[in-house]
Design a protein around this motif. Sequence first.
Motif, PDB file in Angstrom:
ATOM      1  N   SER A 256      45.740   2.728   9.694  1.00 22.58           N
ATOM      2  CA  SER A 256      45.489   1.681   8.705  1.00 22.58           C
ATOM      3  C   SER A 256      45.031   0.391   9.386  1.00 22.58           C
ATOM      4  O   SER A 256      44.091  -0.270   8.923  1.00 22.58           O
ATOM      5  N   ARG A 257      45.681   0.041  10.494  1.00 23.08           N
ATOM      6  CA  ARG A 257      45.308  -1.194  11.199  1.00 23.08           C
ATOM      7  C   ARG A 257      43.897  -1.085  11.784  1.00 23.08           C
ATOM      8  O   ARG A 257      43.117  -2.037  11.728  1.00 23.08           O
ATOM      9  N   ARG A 258      43.580   0.076  12.354  1.00 17.27           N
ATOM     10  CA  ARG A 258      42.244   0.242  12.958  1.00 17.27           C
ATOM     11  C   ARG A 258      41.162   0.187  11.872  1.00 17.27           C
ATOM     12  O   ARG A 258      40.101  -0.415  12.071  1.00 17.27           O
ATOM     13  N   THR A 259      41.420   0.825  10.748  1.00 16.14           N
ATOM     14  CA  THR A 259      40.434   0.809   9.671  1.00 16.14           C
ATOM     15  C   THR A 259      40.298  -0.586   9.078  1.00 16.14           C
ATOM     16  O   THR A 259      39.203  -1.019   8.713  1.00 16.14           O
ATOM     17  N   ALA A 260      41.429  -1.302   8.990  1.00 17.43           N
ATOM     18  CA  ALA A 260      41.383  -2.677   8.499  1.00 17.43           C
ATOM     19  C   ALA A 260      40.554  -3.559   9.417  1.00 17.43           C
ATOM     20  O   ALA A 260      39.787  -4.421   8.958  1.00 17.43           O
ATOM     21  N   ALA A 261      40.674  -3.367  10.724  1.00 19.58           N
ATOM     22  CA  ALA A 261      39.884  -4.153  11.677  1.00 19.58           C
ATOM     23  C   ALA A 261      38.397  -3.885  11.479  1.00 19.58           C
ATOM     24  O   ALA A 261      37.564  -4.807  11.560  1.00 19.58           O
ATOM     25  N   LEU A 262      38.061  -2.645  11.204  1.00 18.18           N
ATOM     26  CA  LEU A 262      36.675  -2.296  10.930  1.00 18.18           C
ATOM     27  C   LEU A 262      36.182  -3.030   9.683  1.00 18.18           C
ATOM     28  O   LEU A 262      35.067  -3.571   9.655  1.00 18.18           O
ATOM     29  N   ALA A 263      37.018  -3.059   8.645  1.00 20.86           N
ATOM     30  CA  ALA A 263      36.631  -3.731   7.399  1.00 20.86           C
ATOM     31  C   ALA A 263      36.442  -5.223   7.612  1.00 20.86           C
ATOM     32  O   ALA A 263      35.475  -5.828   7.111  1.00 20.86           O
ATOM     33  N   ARG A 264      37.342  -5.844   8.351  1.00 20.96           N
ATOM     34  CA  ARG A 264      37.244  -7.289   8.583  1.00 20.96           C
ATOM     35  C   ARG A 264      35.994  -7.645   9.385  1.00 20.96           C
ATOM     36  O   ARG A 264      35.437  -8.731   9.231  1.00 20.96           O
ATOM     37  N   ALA A 265      35.564  -6.735  10.247  1.00 19.56           N
ATOM     38  CA  ALA A 265      34.370  -7.004  11.046  1.00 19.56           C
ATOM     39  C   ALA A 265      33.103  -6.982  10.203  1.00 19.56           C
ATOM     40  O   ALA A 265      32.090  -7.578  10.584  1.00 19.56           O
ATOM     41  N   VAL A 266      33.153  -6.322   9.058  1.00 19.96           N
ATOM     42  CA  VAL A 266      31.974  -6.190   8.196  1.00 19.96           C
ATOM     43  C   VAL A 266      31.976  -7.201   7.056  1.00 19.96           C
ATOM     44  O   VAL A 266      30.947  -7.818   6.751  1.00 19.96           O
ATOM     45  N   LEU A 267      33.132  -7.413   6.433  1.00 15.66           N
ATOM     46  CA  LEU A 267      33.212  -8.214   5.215  1.00 15.66           C
ATOM     47  C   LEU A 267      33.385  -9.703   5.524  1.00 15.66           C
ATOM     48  O   LEU A 267      33.971 -10.066   6.544  1.00 15.66           O
ATOM     49  N   PRO A 268      32.920 -10.564   4.623  1.00 19.55           N
ATOM     50  CA  PRO A 268      33.159 -12.001   4.792  1.00 19.55           C
ATOM     51  C   PRO A 268      34.652 -12.319   4.759  1.00 19.55           C
ATOM     52  O   PRO A 268      35.465 -11.546   4.226  1.00 19.55           O
ATOM     53  N   VAL A 269      35.021 -13.445   5.305  1.00 19.66           N
ATOM     54  CA  VAL A 269      36.424 -13.871   5.378  1.00 19.66           C
ATOM     55  C   VAL A 269      37.031 -13.886   3.971  1.00 19.66           C
ATOM     56  O   VAL A 269      36.439 -14.405   3.019  1.00 19.66           O
ATOM     57  N   GLY A 270      38.221 -13.310   3.864  1.00 18.63           N
ATOM     58  CA  GLY A 270      38.951 -13.320   2.609  1.00 18.63           C
ATOM     59  C   GLY A 270      38.723 -12.121   1.726  1.00 18.63           C
ATOM     60  O   GLY A 270      39.522 -11.865   0.822  1.00 18.63           O
ATOM     61  N   TRP A 271      37.673 -11.348   1.991  1.00 17.90           N
ATOM     62  CA  TRP A 271      37.374 -10.214   1.113  1.00 17.90           C
ATOM     63  C   TRP A 271      38.231  -8.990   1.409  1.00 17.90           C
ATOM     64  O   TRP A 271      38.261  -8.054   0.607  1.00 17.90           O
TER      65      TRP A 271
ATOM     66  N   ASP B  91      39.853   3.162  -4.326  1.00 20.64           N
ATOM     67  CA  ASP B  91      40.278   1.928  -4.995  1.00 20.64           C
ATOM     68  C   ASP B  91      39.637   0.709  -4.340  1.00 20.64           C
ATOM     69  O   ASP B  91      39.132  -0.191  -5.028  1.00 20.64           O
ATOM     70  N   THR B  92      39.651   0.663  -3.022  1.00 25.65           N
ATOM     71  CA  THR B  92      39.042  -0.458  -2.314  1.00 25.65           C
ATOM     72  C   THR B  92      37.544  -0.513  -2.563  1.00 25.65           C
ATOM     73  O   THR B  92      36.984  -1.582  -2.839  1.00 25.65           O
ATOM     74  N   ALA B  93      36.876   0.628  -2.471  1.00 27.42           N
ATOM     75  CA  ALA B  93      35.424   0.661  -2.664  1.00 27.42           C
ATOM     76  C   ALA B  93      35.041   0.182  -4.063  1.00 27.42           C
ATOM     77  O   ALA B  93      34.112  -0.630  -4.218  1.00 27.42           O
ATOM     78  N   SER B  94      35.734   0.665  -5.072  1.00 27.25           N
ATOM     79  CA  SER B  94      35.381   0.290  -6.440  1.00 27.25           C
ATOM     80  C   SER B  94      35.707  -1.170  -6.719  1.00 27.25           C
ATOM     81  O   SER B  94      34.978  -1.853  -7.454  1.00 27.25           O
ATOM     82  N   ALA B  95      36.793  -1.682  -6.140  1.00 31.74           N
ATOM     83  CA  ALA B  95      37.145  -3.091  -6.339  1.00 31.74           C
ATOM     84  C   ALA B  95      36.121  -4.012  -5.674  1.00 31.74           C
ATOM     85  O   ALA B  95      35.691  -5.018  -6.271  1.00 31.74           O
ATOM     86  N   LEU B  96      35.732  -3.699  -4.447  1.00 31.41           N
ATOM     87  CA  LEU B  96      34.705  -4.506  -3.781  1.00 31.41           C
ATOM     88  C   LEU B  96      33.390  -4.448  -4.557  1.00 31.41           C
ATOM     89  O   LEU B  96      32.688  -5.458  -4.694  1.00 31.41           O
ATOM     90  N   ALA B  97      33.068  -3.271  -5.069  1.00 33.44           N
ATOM     91  CA  ALA B  97      31.849  -3.129  -5.863  1.00 33.44           C
ATOM     92  C   ALA B  97      31.897  -4.024  -7.098  1.00 33.44           C
ATOM     93  O   ALA B  97      30.890  -4.635  -7.478  1.00 33.44           O
ATOM     94  N   ALA B  98      33.052  -4.121  -7.706  1.00 31.66           N
ATOM     95  CA  ALA B  98      33.212  -4.945  -8.901  1.00 31.66           C
ATOM     96  C   ALA B  98      33.124  -6.428  -8.599  1.00 31.66           C
ATOM     97  O   ALA B  98      32.888  -7.235  -9.509  1.00 31.66           O
ATOM     98  N   GLY B  99      33.316  -6.807  -7.348  1.00 30.49           N
ATOM     99  CA  GLY B  99      33.318  -8.214  -6.974  1.00 30.49           C
ATOM    100  C   GLY B  99      34.700  -8.794  -6.809  1.00 30.49           C
ATOM    101  O   GLY B  99      34.886 -10.010  -6.902  1.00 30.49           O
ATOM    102  N   CYS B 100      35.683  -7.914  -6.522  1.00 36.65           N
ATOM    103  CA  CYS B 100      37.074  -8.347  -6.368  1.00 36.65           C
ATOM    104  C   CYS B 100      37.512  -8.226  -4.904  1.00 36.65           C
ATOM    105  O   CYS B 100      37.521  -7.108  -4.363  1.00 36.65           O
ATOM    106  N   PRO B 101      37.891  -9.315  -4.253  1.00 30.98           N
ATOM    107  CA  PRO B 101      38.501  -9.198  -2.924  1.00 30.98           C
ATOM    108  C   PRO B 101      39.763  -8.337  -2.993  1.00 30.98           C
ATOM    109  O   PRO B 101      40.445  -8.298  -4.022  1.00 30.98           O
ATOM    110  N   VAL B 102      40.074  -7.666  -1.890  1.00 29.17           N
ATOM    111  CA  VAL B 102      41.144  -6.668  -1.871  1.00 29.17           C
ATOM    112  C   VAL B 102      42.188  -7.026  -0.822  1.00 29.17           C
ATOM    113  O   VAL B 102      41.853  -7.400   0.306  1.00 29.17           O
ATOM    114  N   VAL B 103      43.465  -6.876  -1.207  1.00 29.74           N
ATOM    115  CA  VAL B 103      44.568  -6.910  -0.248  1.00 29.74           C
ATOM    116  C   VAL B 103      45.226  -5.536  -0.289  1.00 29.74           C
ATOM    117  O   VAL B 103      45.748  -5.125  -1.326  1.00 29.74           O
ATOM    118  N   VAL B 104      45.177  -4.829   0.827  1.00 31.30           N
ATOM    119  CA  VAL B 104      45.690  -3.464   0.914  1.00 31.30           C
ATOM    120  C   VAL B 104      47.101  -3.469   1.466  1.00 31.30           C
ATOM    121  O   VAL B 104      47.389  -4.149   2.461  1.00 31.30           O
TER     122      VAL B 104
END
Length: 469
Positions: A158-173, A135-148
């Motif tokens: 979940s927290r560790r994976t979220a930290a990984l995502a925040r380190a890669v994605l621009p703020v707010g995504w 769900d997250t991958a397809s939403a980001l692909a579509a151009g939709c920021p995600v709140v999990v």
Amino acid sequence: MSGAEAQVAADVDAAVAAAARAARIPTTREQRAGWLDALADALDAGREPLVALAHEETHLATARLDGEVTRTVSQLRFFAGVVREGGYLEAVVEAPDATLVPPRPDLRRMLRPLGPVAVYTASNFPFAFSVLGNDTASALAAGCPVVVKAHPGHPELSRRTAALARAVLPVGWFGLVEGMDAGVALVQHPGIRAAGFTGSVRGGRALFDLAVSRPDPIPFYGELGSINPVVITSAAATERAAAIGAGLVASFTRDAGQYCTKPGLVFAPQGLGIEDAVRDALADAPASRQLTPAMADGFASGVAERASLAAEVLTGAASDGESTPTVLVVDGAAFRADPDAFLAECFGPVTVLVRYAEGELDGMLDALEPSLTATIHRGGDEDVSALAERLTAVAGRLLFDGWPTGVAIGWAQHHGGGWPSTTASVHTSVGATAIRRWLTPIAYQDAPHAVLPPELRDGNPLGIPRRES
């Protein structure tokens, strides 16, 4: 409002507000594809400690979890490819034609992102259907920021994976919230434009009702409960009863029976060896631990309720504190008398095997509810066209001579079905068209060329697949 409630509201509002700000900044398809590739690389690089943490929190085998990381990495890269290809935009360019009635203006149409979306993660796939799941991958692909909304079954992962995502994605995504109250607040937040969910019928229905009862209702794409019926024909049983019995046991016990595609209802011809083959295969099927104590209790009570109606109960190895693989054998008369008792999904390593005599099967199939999958095991030269036609009416994916556990990632995949398997049968949560959930059409009429997105401009400068007339 208590202090705790106020904090939950503030956390949700902050995450959604950041997502809304991010959504207002245009991005290109190549940018988003790059993000997905970078997320895949980061997850792959962090595999070993994440797998260890997932094992600690879920009790799933490390080999299984390692394979799930590989799947999740593949999903992220797959959607990077979907974005780059561009066909998902459904771009159409129609030239003006004054000879038509009514006259046609210059019309150009494509899909655009809905805006910030909420993703509710699953318990049984702590990677592939979780924080950076499909769900997250397809939403980001579509151009939709995600709140999990994180699942309580694996909070630290979940927290560790979220930290990984925040380190890669621009703020707010990407944002993460936790707790039941946060999940309720999230689907009701006016900044959220759609939601995806994988979980129980009860939980999904509650969130669906909230989503559609908002002052501004939003799409809610829930993958809920599925019984995944299997029909074994007499010809198939005669040819290969032992192989079918062994395959069934391997499928419904896989990873403690915690797959949404587990075959939970099997129609087998009586007296042709399927029951004996299942009994033999169960002898080697070990007990397993469920993801949470609540799931273990639900499995035990579900089996007990159905066992009182069964003609025979077949079991595998038992172990204290673990769930015992179980097959509930039911006569045709008992199934016809109370089919609803056997149609509800029971999470865990259990399946219902319904004996049918000649002439009984057709009436039994009338009781089936929609499911994610249906399966036919047939004889080598057997024509099962009529049976296939019956099952396509209740299944999103129809399999032949195999087992539904395991969902390949591809352009032709469909992982969906009617209620109660999903809340939106025309959509899928796996495969390329999963991206369609997070998109909405926009048509431009007689638009100045500078206003048009590059995908709709004259000459097709980005070279995407599109229809022109």
